[in-house]
Design a protein around this motif. Structure first.
Motif, mmCIF file in Angstrom:
data_model
loop_
_atom_site.group_PDB
_atom_site.id
_atom_site.type_symbol
_atom_site.label_atom_id
_atom_site.label_comp_id
_atom_site.label_asym_id
_atom_site.label_seq_id
_atom_site.Cartn_x
_atom_site.Cartn_y
_atom_site.Cartn_z
ATOM 1 N N VAL A 24 0.828 -1.202 0.000
ATOM 2 C CA VAL A 24 0.000 0.000 0.000
ATOM 3 C C VAL A 24 0.868 1.259 0.000
ATOM 4 C CG1 VAL A 24 -1.772 1.241 1.290
ATOM 5 C CG2 VAL A 24 -1.795 -1.254 1.214
ATOM 6 N N GLU A 25 0.481 2.204 -0.841
ATOM 7 C CA GLU A 25 1.109 3.518 -0.961
ATOM 8 C C GLU A 25 2.526 3.508 -1.539
ATOM 9 O OE1 GLU A 25 0.675 5.700 2.675
ATOM 10 O OE2 GLU A 25 -1.494 5.573 2.615
ATOM 11 N N SER A 26 2.952 2.409 -2.144
ATOM 12 C CA SER A 26 4.241 2.432 -2.834
ATOM 13 C C SER A 26 4.055 3.118 -4.185
ATOM 14 C CB SER A 26 4.778 1.019 -3.038
ATOM 15 O OG SER A 26 3.995 0.333 -3.998
ATOM 16 N N PHE A 27 5.156 3.471 -4.816
ATOM 17 C CA PHE A 27 5.111 4.131 -6.123
ATOM 18 C C PHE A 27 4.373 3.273 -7.146
ATOM 19 C CE2 PHE A 27 6.941 4.749 -10.352
ATOM 20 C CZ PHE A 27 6.614 6.071 -10.558
ATOM 21 N N VAL A 28 4.722 1.996 -7.221
ATOM 22 C CA VAL A 28 4.095 1.095 -8.194
ATOM 23 C C VAL A 28 2.604 0.930 -7.892
ATOM 24 C CG1 VAL A 28 4.054 -1.290 -9.040
ATOM 25 C CG2 VAL A 28 6.224 -0.106 -8.773
ATOM 26 N N SER A 29 2.263 0.762 -6.620
ATOM 27 C CA SER A 29 0.865 0.581 -6.232
ATOM 28 C C SER A 29 0.036 1.813 -6.560
ATOM 29 C CB SER A 29 0.786 0.277 -4.738
ATOM 30 O OG SER A 29 -0.552 0.196 -4.318
ATOM 31 N N GLU A 30 0.521 2.975 -6.192
ATOM 32 C CA GLU A 30 -0.219 4.214 -6.449
ATOM 33 C C GLU A 30 -0.335 4.496 -7.945
ATOM 34 O OE1 GLU A 30 -1.875 6.438 -4.369
ATOM 35 O OE2 GLU A 30 -1.614 4.806 -2.935
ATOM 36 N N THR A 31 0.749 4.283 -8.680
ATOM 37 C CA THR A 31 0.723 4.513 -10.122
ATOM 38 C C THR A 31 -0.270 3.581 -10.800
ATOM 39 O OG1 THR A 31 3.030 5.215 -10.075
ATOM 40 C CG2 THR A 31 2.137 4.591 -12.213
ATOM 41 N N GLY A 32 -0.243 2.310 -10.422
ATOM 42 C CA GLY A 32 -1.183 1.344 -10.994
ATOM 43 C C GLY A 32 -2.619 1.659 -10.651
ATOM 44 N N SER A 33 -2.860 2.074 -9.410
ATOM 45 C CA SER A 33 -4.220 2.408 -8.990
ATOM 46 C C SER A 33 -4.771 3.588 -9.775
ATOM 47 C CB SER A 33 -4.238 2.748 -7.498
ATOM 48 O OG SER A 33 -3.923 1.627 -6.730
ATOM 49 N N PHE A 37 -7.869 3.790 -12.713
ATOM 50 C CA PHE A 37 -8.966 4.754 -12.691
ATOM 51 C C PHE A 37 -8.969 5.603 -13.962
ATOM 52 C CE2 PHE A 37 -10.405 9.106 -11.474
ATOM 53 C CZ PHE A 37 -11.764 8.822 -11.545
ATOM 54 N N ALA A 38 -7.806 6.099 -14.359
ATOM 55 C CA ALA A 38 -7.728 6.928 -15.569
ATOM 56 C C ALA A 38 -8.198 6.145 -16.793
ATOM 57 C CB ALA A 38 -6.297 7.428 -15.770
ATOM 58 N N MET A 39 -7.792 4.886 -16.883
ATOM 59 C CA MET A 39 -8.183 4.064 -18.029
ATOM 60 C C MET A 39 -9.695 3.900 -18.101
ATOM 61 S SD MET A 39 -9.280 0.664 -18.793
ATOM 62 C CE MET A 39 -9.001 -0.041 -17.206
ATOM 63 N N THR A 40 -10.321 3.582 -16.975
ATOM 64 C CA THR A 40 -11.767 3.375 -17.009
ATOM 65 C C THR A 40 -12.511 4.696 -17.221
ATOM 66 O OG1 THR A 40 -11.882 3.473 -14.586
ATOM 67 C CG2 THR A 40 -11.723 1.286 -15.593
ATOM 68 N N ALA A 41 -12.057 5.758 -16.586
ATOM 69 C CA ALA A 41 -12.725 7.053 -16.747
ATOM 70 C C ALA A 41 -12.581 7.572 -18.178
ATOM 71 C CB ALA A 41 -12.163 8.062 -15.757
ATOM 72 N N LEU A 42 -11.393 7.457 -18.744
ATOM 73 C CA LEU A 42 -11.184 7.927 -20.119
ATOM 74 C C LEU A 42 -11.913 7.060 -21.134
ATOM 75 C CD1 LEU A 42 -7.430 8.957 -19.892
ATOM 76 C CD2 LEU A 42 -9.431 10.474 -20.041
ATOM 77 N N ALA A 43 -11.952 5.756 -20.889
ATOM 78 C CA ALA A 43 -12.700 4.862 -21.792
ATOM 79 C C ALA A 43 -14.192 5.188 -21.736
ATOM 80 C CB ALA A 43 -12.464 3.404 -21.419
ATOM 81 N N TRP A 55 -25.470 5.653 -20.945
ATOM 82 C CA TRP A 55 -24.715 6.415 -19.947
ATOM 83 C C TRP A 55 -24.587 5.657 -18.629
ATOM 84 C CZ3 TRP A 55 -26.831 7.752 -15.341
ATOM 85 C CH2 TRP A 55 -28.218 7.717 -15.241
ATOM 86 N N ALA A 56 -25.595 4.896 -18.243
ATOM 87 C CA ALA A 56 -25.525 4.184 -16.959
ATOM 88 C C ALA A 56 -24.417 3.124 -16.968
ATOM 89 C CB ALA A 56 -26.868 3.548 -16.632
ATOM 90 N N ALA A 57 -24.235 2.447 -18.085
ATOM 91 C CA ALA A 57 -23.155 1.454 -18.191
ATOM 92 C C ALA A 57 -21.796 2.141 -18.135
ATOM 93 C CB ALA A 57 -23.287 0.653 -19.483
ATOM 94 N N LEU A 58 -21.711 3.321 -18.709
ATOM 95 C CA LEU A 58 -20.459 4.062 -18.691
ATOM 96 C C LEU A 58 -20.156 4.600 -17.297
ATOM 97 C CD1 LEU A 58 -20.897 5.886 -22.102
ATOM 98 C CD2 LEU A 58 -19.684 3.756 -21.626
ATOM 99 N N VAL A 59 -21.183 4.961 -16.563
ATOM 100 C CA VAL A 59 -20.994 5.365 -15.166
ATOM 101 C C VAL A 59 -20.483 4.180 -14.359
ATOM 102 C CG1 VAL A 59 -22.197 6.089 -13.063
ATOM 103 C CG2 VAL A 59 -22.634 7.273 -15.221
ATOM 104 N N LEU A 60 -21.054 2.996 -14.579
ATOM 105 C CA LEU A 60 -20.571 1.782 -13.900
ATOM 106 C C LEU A 60 -19.086 1.567 -14.171
ATOM 107 C CD1 LEU A 60 -23.224 -1.059 -14.312
ATOM 108 C CD2 LEU A 60 -22.586 0.186 -12.256
ATOM 109 N N LEU A 61 -18.685 1.792 -15.404
ATOM 110 C CA LEU A 61 -17.280 1.632 -15.777
ATOM 111 C C LEU A 61 -16.395 2.596 -14.995
ATOM 112 C CD1 LEU A 61 -15.325 0.170 -17.681
ATOM 113 C CD2 LEU A 61 -15.817 1.921 -19.391
#
Length: 102
Positions: A24-33, A37-43, A55-61
């Motif tokens: 928890v809170e390591s560079f790799v862990s934080e970067t991956g987390s 999130f960025a991948m799902t939000a941008l997708a 839109w509801a399915a995209l909100v779930l994503l």
């Protein structure tokens, strides 16, 4: 055998607490987390602006990515992956029906 076990314990503890690749809170862990999130939000945003899904399915994503960013351990992780699977199934169903109608 006891010495080998102690060596494994020392190695795992050293890796887990490492600030770069540890738990928890390591560079790799934080970067991956944040990347998850960025991948799902941008997708979700890309599909929303391209009108490629309800839109509801995209909100779930997006919510799945946010929950996964918080933690992937129980109970966050299983819930996040359940939402990710639900969004994927919903989007696949939506695409199949959108392409089937003339």
């Amino acid at each position: 055998m006891r010495q080998e076990l102690q060596g494994v314990i020392v190695a795992l503890n050293a890796t887990w607490s490492d600030p770069w690749v540890g738990g928890v809170e390591s560079f790799v862990s934080e970067t991956g987390s944040w990347a998850a999130f960025a991948m799902t939000a941008l997708a979700a945003a890309a599909r929303f602006f391209a009108k490629q899904g309800p839109w509801a399915a995209l909100v779930l994503l997006g919510v799945a990515g946010w929950i996964l960013q918080l933690s992937h351990a129980a109970l966050h992780g299983p819930f996040a992956f359940m939402l990710l699977a639900a969004a994927a199934i919903w989007l696949a169903w939506w695409e199949r029906h959108a392409n089937a109608t003339p």
